[in-house]
Scaffold this motif. Structure first.
Motif, PDB file in Angstrom:
ATOM      1  N   LYS A  54       0.834  -1.203   0.000  1.00 16.21           N
ATOM      2  CA  LYS A  54       0.000   0.000   0.000  1.00 16.21           C
ATOM      3  C   LYS A  54       0.868   1.251   0.000  1.00 16.21           C
ATOM      4  O   LYS A  54       0.471   2.303  -0.503  1.00 16.21           O
ATOM      5  CB  LYS A  54      -0.954  -0.003   1.193  1.00 16.21           C
ATOM      6  N   TYR A  91      -6.114  -5.901  -6.329  1.00 17.55           N
ATOM      7  CA  TYR A  91      -6.447  -6.432  -5.006  1.00 17.55           C
ATOM      8  C   TYR A  91      -7.298  -7.686  -5.150  1.00 17.55           C
ATOM      9  O   TYR A  91      -8.103  -7.803  -6.059  1.00 17.55           O
ATOM     10  CB  TYR A  91      -7.172  -5.380  -4.173  1.00 17.55           C
ATOM     11  N   ASP A  93      -9.984  -9.219  -3.585  1.00 19.94           N
ATOM     12  CA  ASP A  93     -11.446  -9.253  -3.715  1.00 19.94           C
ATOM     13  C   ASP A  93     -12.000  -7.962  -4.293  1.00 19.94           C
ATOM     14  O   ASP A  93     -13.179  -7.853  -4.515  1.00 19.94           O
ATOM     15  CB  ASP A  93     -12.157  -9.510  -2.376  1.00 19.94           C
ATOM     16  N   LEU A  94     -11.139  -6.987  -4.510  1.00 20.81           N
ATOM     17  CA  LEU A  94     -11.665  -5.691  -4.923  1.00 20.81           C
ATOM     18  C   LEU A  94     -11.270  -5.343  -6.349  1.00 20.81           C
ATOM     19  O   LEU A  94     -11.202  -4.190  -6.719  1.00 20.81           O
ATOM     20  CB  LEU A  94     -11.160  -4.603  -3.977  1.00 20.81           C
ATOM     21  N   ALA A  95     -11.036  -6.380  -7.142  1.00 22.42           N
ATOM     22  CA  ALA A  95     -10.572  -6.109  -8.489  1.00 22.42           C
ATOM     23  C   ALA A  95     -11.707  -5.696  -9.413  1.00 22.42           C
ATOM     24  O   ALA A  95     -11.548  -4.833 -10.254  1.00 22.42           O
ATOM     25  CB  ALA A  95      -9.862  -7.336  -9.037  1.00 22.42           C
ATOM     26  N   MET A  96     -12.870  -6.312  -9.227  1.00 20.60           N
ATOM     27  CA  MET A  96     -13.938  -6.180 -10.214  1.00 20.60           C
ATOM     28  C   MET A  96     -15.267  -5.946  -9.522  1.00 20.60           C
ATOM     29  O   MET A  96     -15.441  -6.288  -8.358  1.00 20.60           O
ATOM     30  CB  MET A  96     -14.080  -7.494 -10.992  1.00 20.60           C
ATOM     31  N   ILE A  97     -16.226  -5.407 -10.265  1.00 15.65           N
ATOM     32  CA  ILE A  97     -17.581  -5.220  -9.743  1.00 15.65           C
ATOM     33  C   ILE A  97     -18.499  -6.223 -10.427  1.00 15.65           C
ATOM     34  O   ILE A  97     -18.737  -6.130 -11.621  1.00 15.65           O
ATOM     35  CB  ILE A  97     -18.040  -3.771  -9.959  1.00 15.65           C
ATOM     36  N   THR A 159      -7.620 -12.387 -13.861  1.00 18.24           N
ATOM     37  CA  THR A 159      -6.994 -12.223 -15.169  1.00 18.24           C
ATOM     38  C   THR A 159      -7.510 -10.975 -15.872  1.00 18.24           C
ATOM     39  O   THR A 159      -6.733 -10.234 -16.480  1.00 18.24           O
ATOM     40  CB  THR A 159      -7.261 -13.483 -16.028  1.00 18.24           C
ATOM     41  N   ARG A 164      -6.458  -5.584 -17.639  1.00 17.13           N
ATOM     42  CA  ARG A 164      -6.840  -4.178 -17.606  1.00 17.13           C
ATOM     43  C   ARG A 164      -5.639  -3.292 -17.256  1.00 17.13           C
ATOM     44  O   ARG A 164      -5.365  -2.309 -17.936  1.00 17.13           O
ATOM     45  CB  ARG A 164      -7.956  -3.997 -16.562  1.00 17.13           C
ATOM     46  N   VAL A 190      -3.821 -18.252 -13.408  1.00 20.25           N
ATOM     47  CA  VAL A 190      -3.355 -16.922 -12.996  1.00 20.25           C
ATOM     48  C   VAL A 190      -1.833 -16.865 -13.061  1.00 20.25           C
ATOM     49  O   VAL A 190      -1.253 -15.876 -13.523  1.00 20.25           O
ATOM     50  CB  VAL A 190      -3.871 -16.575 -11.579  1.00 20.25           C
TER      51      VAL A 190
ATOM     52  N   MET B   1      -9.833 -22.126 -18.849  1.00 17.55           N
ATOM     53  CA  MET B   1      -9.937 -20.790 -19.426  1.00 17.55           C
ATOM     54  C   MET B   1      -9.776 -20.826 -20.951  1.00 17.55           C
ATOM     55  O   MET B   1     -10.156 -19.911 -21.649  1.00 17.55           O
ATOM     56  CB  MET B   1      -8.867 -19.900 -18.830  1.00 17.55           C
ATOM     57  N   GLY B 243     -21.744  -0.172  -7.186  1.00 17.57           N
ATOM     58  CA  GLY B 243     -21.448  -1.600  -7.254  1.00 17.57           C
ATOM     59  C   GLY B 243     -20.458  -2.019  -6.179  1.00 17.57           C
ATOM     60  O   GLY B 243     -20.653  -2.996  -5.477  1.00 17.57           O
ATOM     61  N   ASP B 244     -19.376  -1.283  -6.079  1.00 19.01           N
ATOM     62  CA  ASP B 244     -18.379  -1.536  -5.045  1.00 19.01           C
ATOM     63  C   ASP B 244     -17.498  -0.294  -4.956  1.00 19.01           C
ATOM     64  O   ASP B 244     -16.597  -0.104  -5.779  1.00 19.01           O
ATOM     65  CB  ASP B 244     -17.552  -2.774  -5.384  1.00 19.01           C
ATOM     66  N   ALA B 247     -13.598  -0.863  -4.785  1.00 20.71           N
ATOM     67  CA  ALA B 247     -13.020  -1.321  -6.059  1.00 20.71           C
ATOM     68  C   ALA B 247     -12.983  -0.172  -7.052  1.00 20.71           C
ATOM     69  O   ALA B 247     -12.016  -0.004  -7.799  1.00 20.71           O
ATOM     70  CB  ALA B 247     -13.828  -2.484  -6.619  1.00 20.71           C
ATOM     71  N   TYR B 250     -10.119   2.165  -6.207  1.00 27.32           N
ATOM     72  CA  TYR B 250      -8.826   1.616  -6.630  1.00 27.32           C
ATOM     73  C   TYR B 250      -8.629   1.769  -8.132  1.00 27.32           C
ATOM     74  O   TYR B 250      -7.511   1.861  -8.607  1.00 27.32           O
ATOM     75  CB  TYR B 250      -8.709   0.146  -6.227  1.00 27.32           C
TER      76      TYR B 250
END
Lengths: 264, 367
Positions: A54, A91, A93-97, A159, A164, A190, B1, B243-244, B247, B250
């Protein structure tokens, strides 16, 4: 793979200290990362891995110490600064919505616009095309660009997030425990993605507490323990057992391992 | 995948066309119109006056539903919408009647105040991290309190009238209280397309003499909200913020700015409602806008939005508002006891939400 090691490191963290009130989370950690290498940062829970990355990605400011990025001293005011400099973080769990489509996630914060009548509209056609192309490169076949991220597996989400960051020009890619919640097959996918990214000349910082995952792709290994670094080792210079020992601080794990019959 | 996952079933084009957030709203709209066409066709509900009647009520719901919809997708609630309607209307009345300001100035200053209060709502939510439900509940009481206190202290009554007289000749007031296409309606009346008054002072004039600005505002706001949400990068930020939020942060989305702007937009919509209402009635009352926040939220939820944010549609919310208005007025035309309106509404709400949950599971692959 370690050809880049001879050049100047792209990012150099010198004697980083971070205090939260009276808690010393980092007590002088130095790490450097080169282009095209996968630098693994290992450590048990509470070792200071998260605080360290961080600091690297601009979320925390170091209490003491210096960050050199491409040879120059950097002071990041916030994560946006770090992102625009080329330091991207994925991160766990916080990569995607999940409720949003893959395309909308892929371009989140970087939406392409096309002016019509002087008004900047979101360029959906372009965004859809690029997303499908990038996903194909990473080996993910989508039903369509509007498919919601919620329908992807955990590994695929990681991925997409990595693709991205690469697409938007990351020079340093920080991966925060990308494999810790994944199954065997997704993990290897991954890890394969990390290898692809490294071959494009991007510096990868791979945080994990799984020695086997680290050894599968890492070029160099730095172990953190209780806010301190126990040194950096090159691939081939260290055995899995030694890494495991360093992470746990040696003594206690040796005793534990004895009672568990070497299964840890 | 690698390659296609053989476990993901191909989706038929029909099924794909159907799974959209608005589906619940579309089905509900068709059901409601079918019901009233069958039961109340001869009651006058579908002649010019009847259509205008339920269109106005629906347009009122739409104006506040657009704001509530975008805010809900951005992940927040505003329970102070109803009180804001009362407050804004009262401020326009106090400025223009009690203080004798020109009406345009009263309207402009009221809009500025309302949007500033919206920003304050948003700022407190962002700064404290408290649920917007609680923060705006506080403003529900604070604003309603002022709406009753101010006219009572200044004028010793809770209704301030005389706004229509004050607005005479004002350049801004017709934007909220005026009508458009009046010539077209006179022409339609002259040519027998719509009915005309047969006696009285307005004999010979068409029964409907134009489209009220309220309806124009509703249509413009729905279009604006829909385009903003689906066709701009800011729209993507609204989805992402709801949504989040973490996230989105970030990824570089200015989440706080998005949320505060949406609180401001909700307050703006409430003030448009208030301005139109005050110009139409010629007065402001301390009890105006009561319970409107819930009606806005219900319209939005019928329209397919998710209460937890990150998912929804402005078109859906507009359909939800239309259902709301048609049912409320339609039961009157159909001669049904008006208290049954709530029963009907509850059933529609429940049905739409169940359908929407099912659609959302199909889209996101949740189990």
């Amino acid at each position: 793979m370690s050809t880049g090691a001879r050049h100047e490191p792209i990012i150099r963290m010198k004697m980083i200290e971070k205090h939260f009130g009276r808690v010393i989370a980092l007590a002088g950690v130095s790490v450097d990362v080169h282009q095209g290498e996968c630098h693994c940062l290992l450590g048990d829970n509470g070792a200071g891995k998260s605080t360290f990355i961080k600091t690297m990605s601009g979320v925390h400011k170091p209490t003491h110490g210096e960050i050199l990025f491409e040879g120059e001293t950097m002071e990041f005011a916030d994560p946006r600064d770090a992102i625009s400099a080329g330091i991207a973080t994925v991160y766990q769990d916080l990569a995607m919505i999940p409720l949003m489509s893959v395309t909308r996630n892929f371009f989140m914060g970087n939406e392409p616009v096309k002016k019509r009548m002087g008004i900047p509209f979101y360029d959906k056609a372009y965004a859809d095309r690029v997303t499908m192309e990038e996903m194909r490169k990473m080996g993910i076949s989508l039903r369509g660009p509007d498919q919601a991220v919620g329908t992807l597996s955990g590994g695929e989400r990681q991925t997409v997030a990595i693709a991205r960051s690469v697409h938007f020009g990351a020079k340093v890619l920080i991966l925060d425990e990308p494999t810790s919640a994944l199954g065997v097959r997704q993990t290897s996918n991954v890890l394969a993605t990390i290898d692809k990214v490294r071959k494009q000349g991007i510096a990868v910082v791979f945080i994990t507490h799984n020695v086997r995952h680290a050894l599968a792709v890492g070029d160099r290994f730095t172990v953190l323990n209780r806010g301190k670094t126990l040194g950096t080792a090159k691939r081939g210079e260290i055995t899995p057992d030694e890494l495991q020992d360093m992470m746990a601080g040696g003594q206690e794990l040796a005793e534990l391992e004895g009672s568990l019959g070497g299964t840890v | 995948m690698s390659g296609t996952d053989e476990r993901i079933k191909e989706m038929s084009p029909l099924r794909r066309a159907l799974i959209r957030p608005e589906l619940g709203g579309i089905v509900g709209t068709i059901a409601v119109f079918t019901f009233f066409l069958l039961t109340a066709f001869d009651s006058g509900m579908f002649n010019a006056q009847g259509v205008l009647n339920w269109s106005i009520v629906s347009a009122q719901f739409m104006i506040i539903a657009v704001g509530a919809c975008l805010l809900m997708i951005a992940g927040e609630f505003d329970l102070s919408v109803g009180s804001m309607i009362g407050f804004s209307g009262m401020m326009i009345a106090i400025f223009s009647v009690t203080l004798s300001w020109p009406v345009w100035l009263a309207i402009v200053v009221t809009f500025a105040m309302a949007v500033a209060i919206g920003a304050l709502n948003g700022f407190i939510v962002i700064r404290t991290g408290l649920p917007s439900f609680i923060v705006t509940l506080a403003f529900l009481f604070i604003l309603r309190g002022f709406t009753i206190y101010l006219p009572q202290t200044i004028e010793r009554k809770t209704i301030i009238g005389g706004i229509r007289e004050a607005a005479e000749g004002d350049w801004l007031a017709p934007l909220f209280g005026g009508k458009i296409f009046q010539g077209l309606f006179v022409w339609m009346g002259d040519n027998g397309i719509i009915a005309t008054f047969e006696r009285g002072t307005r004999a010979g004039q068409p029964v409907v003499d134009g489209i009220p600005m309220l309806i124009v505002w509703a249509i413009l706001l729905v279009l604006f909200g829909h385009i903003l949400l689906t066709k701009t990068r800011f729209g993507n930020w609204i989805y992402a913020a709801g949504g989040d939020a973490q996230a989105a942060r970030y990824a570089g989305v200015p989440v706080n700015r998005v949320k505060i702007l949406m609180f401001m937009f909700t307050a703006f919509c409430a003030t448009v409602f208030a301005a139109c209402q005050v110009m139409e009635f010629g007065s402001a009352g301390a009890d105006r806008g009561l319970l409107k926040e819930f009606e806005a939220i219900i319209a939005v939820v019928i329209g397919g939005a998710l209460l937890t944010g990150g998912y929804g549609s402005v078109i859906g919310a507009a359909l939800g508002a239309l259902i709301f208005g048609v049912v409320q007025q339609g039961l009157f035309f159909a001669g049904v006891e008006s208290s049954l309106f709530r029963v009907f509404l509850g059933i529609i709400l429940l049905g739409a939400v169940i359908l929407n949950t099912y659609i959302r599971r199909m889209i996101t692959g949740e189990r």
